[in-house]
Design a protein around this motif. Sequence first.
Motif, PDB file in Angstrom:
ATOM      1  N   MET A 146    -111.281  83.720  17.450  1.00 48.59           N
ATOM      2  CA  MET A 146    -112.431  82.995  17.726  1.00 48.59           C
ATOM      3  C   MET A 146    -113.478  83.802  17.700  1.00 48.59           C
ATOM      4  O   MET A 146    -114.665  83.471  17.408  1.00 48.59           O
ATOM      5  CB  MET A 146    -112.164  82.309  19.036  1.00 48.59           C
ATOM      6  CG  MET A 146    -111.108  81.180  19.261  1.00 48.59           C
ATOM      7  SD  MET A 146    -110.838  80.637  21.065  1.00 48.59           S
ATOM      8  CE  MET A 146    -112.231  80.113  21.386  1.00 48.59           C
ATOM      9  N   ARG A 192    -105.441  84.521  21.387  1.00 52.24           N
ATOM     10  CA  ARG A 192    -106.074  83.313  20.675  1.00 52.24           C
ATOM     11  C   ARG A 192    -107.570  83.605  20.373  1.00 52.24           C
ATOM     12  O   ARG A 192    -108.371  83.091  19.611  1.00 52.24           O
ATOM     13  CB  ARG A 192    -105.701  82.121  21.074  1.00 52.24           C
ATOM     14  CG  ARG A 192    -104.331  81.754  21.103  1.00 52.24           C
ATOM     15  CD  ARG A 192    -103.927  80.393  21.564  1.00 52.24           C
ATOM     16  NE  ARG A 192    -102.490  80.335  21.803  1.00 52.24           N
ATOM     17  CZ  ARG A 192    -101.552  80.512  20.759  1.00 52.24           C
ATOM     18  NH1 ARG A 192    -101.644  80.768  19.699  1.00 52.24           N
ATOM     19  NH2 ARG A 192    -100.166  80.514  21.429  1.00 52.24           N
ATOM     20  N   TRP A 237    -109.527  77.090  23.260  1.00 53.45           N
ATOM     21  CA  TRP A 237    -109.585  77.150  21.842  1.00 53.45           C
ATOM     22  C   TRP A 237    -108.928  75.590  20.981  1.00 53.45           C
ATOM     23  O   TRP A 237    -108.865  75.963  19.861  1.00 53.45           O
ATOM     24  CB  TRP A 237    -108.421  78.181  21.507  1.00 53.45           C
ATOM     25  CG  TRP A 237    -106.835  77.794  21.907  1.00 53.45           C
ATOM     26  CD1 TRP A 237    -106.261  76.974  21.469  1.00 53.45           C
ATOM     27  CD2 TRP A 237    -106.410  78.536  23.244  1.00 53.45           C
ATOM     28  NE1 TRP A 237    -105.055  76.916  22.342  1.00 53.45           N
ATOM     29  CE2 TRP A 237    -104.972  78.058  23.311  1.00 53.45           C
ATOM     30  CE3 TRP A 237    -106.719  79.502  23.827  1.00 53.45           C
ATOM     31  CZ2 TRP A 237    -104.048  78.325  24.255  1.00 53.45           C
ATOM     32  CZ3 TRP A 237    -105.751  79.892  25.041  1.00 53.45           C
ATOM     33  CH2 TRP A 237    -104.581  79.311  25.105  1.00 53.45           C
TER      34      TRP A 237
END
Length: 422
Positions: free
Chosen positions: A14, A10, A327
Amino acid sequence: MPEANLFPRRAQAMACEALADTRVVVVNGARQVGKSTLARLIADDADNARQLYLDDPAILASAEEDPISFVRHDGLLLIDEIQRAPRLLLPIKHEVDKDPRAGRYLLTGSARLLGLRDLPDALPGRTETIELWPLSQGEIDNAPDGFVDHVFTHDVDTTMRSCPLRKHDYVDRALRGGYPEAVRRDPGRRRNRFFDSYITDLITRDVRQISDIERPAQMRRLLSVIAARMGGLTVVQSIAGDVGLPRMTLSRYLDLLELVFVIKRIPAWSSNLTRRAISTPKLLVTDTGLAGRLIGMSPERARDVTAPVGPLLENFAISEVARQLTWANEPVQLFHYRDRDKVEVDILLEHASGEVIGVEIKAAETVRSDDFRGLRHLAARLGSRFRAGFVLYTGEQSLAFGGNLRALPMASLWTLGGTAED
């Protein structure tokens, strides 16, 4: 390694998002969590990117000999393991001040850069730091990993389908850990060899790279003591006695282990509504596979009903929440709660709005009303600020326990948040 064998992270999206509007992006995390692989994938997709890896002695020598020329590049410059050459940071600062375009530098490091000894200015206001943890269960299973966001934005439906996982499945997952190399290896001897090598390298390389430690044998002993106390309070005097270290030395060693992402201290939570709360943080081991190896826990030993798997599963669940906070869209902070009467809640999530969610972790496959004691205590004191309370357990059903209290399978940590749940 074939790209098909890589776990999706993830943090990749980002980091790419940050590079679009930030001059310097730092991916920080423990050794062997996949920082270099993540950075390489980003650089491979970028136009005119250059990749420099400081674990190559020749490249490191070049960085130390002429840091100003080393950091000059028109496109994205990836510098891996930046903590090996902290003298590069001032030239990078000069470069991005002279040319403030976004996406100039992608840096990775195995220690928290702002805590490194002798580190210069550290680029204030010019960077975004992304913390990369060991793999989450959602990254391994390709599941939503959305518990934190979901519980603050939805009413959790207790009629959701039952979970096929049982206690032994959760224990196996905890002992597997999240280091990609450990996850890929077969349980048993090969995985254990990875953890043993990791511990040795951590002490002989990572910690000594940033600080002189006078007693490496005690550092190894300290790791075992911390693992045996995972999920417990950070009572420095007590730990110092167990390890045989002076209190000041122990405090420095704990700081070093947090600096290299092996442990994390979860702060205690209190407010003027809970004045009897204590302020001692909890100790979290960032990877339960490593912690399990340090205490000699194995899937076979864990099958014994007397095996102490409760702290292991508590650490496992808290670690999953801590990963998600890196996140999550919602502005949430992680705490634990305990008062002088020993009323406690394992996880307290406080939203920037002031709303609070409490979570208790239970290793049992059954849940009782008494398991909600700490959550009810918080609810009574916080009133409308208390959004909901959950007991995460190793059983299969989602159950209502009155008002805004729910029992959920522990797998809800990584299965909630998908389209089906929304």
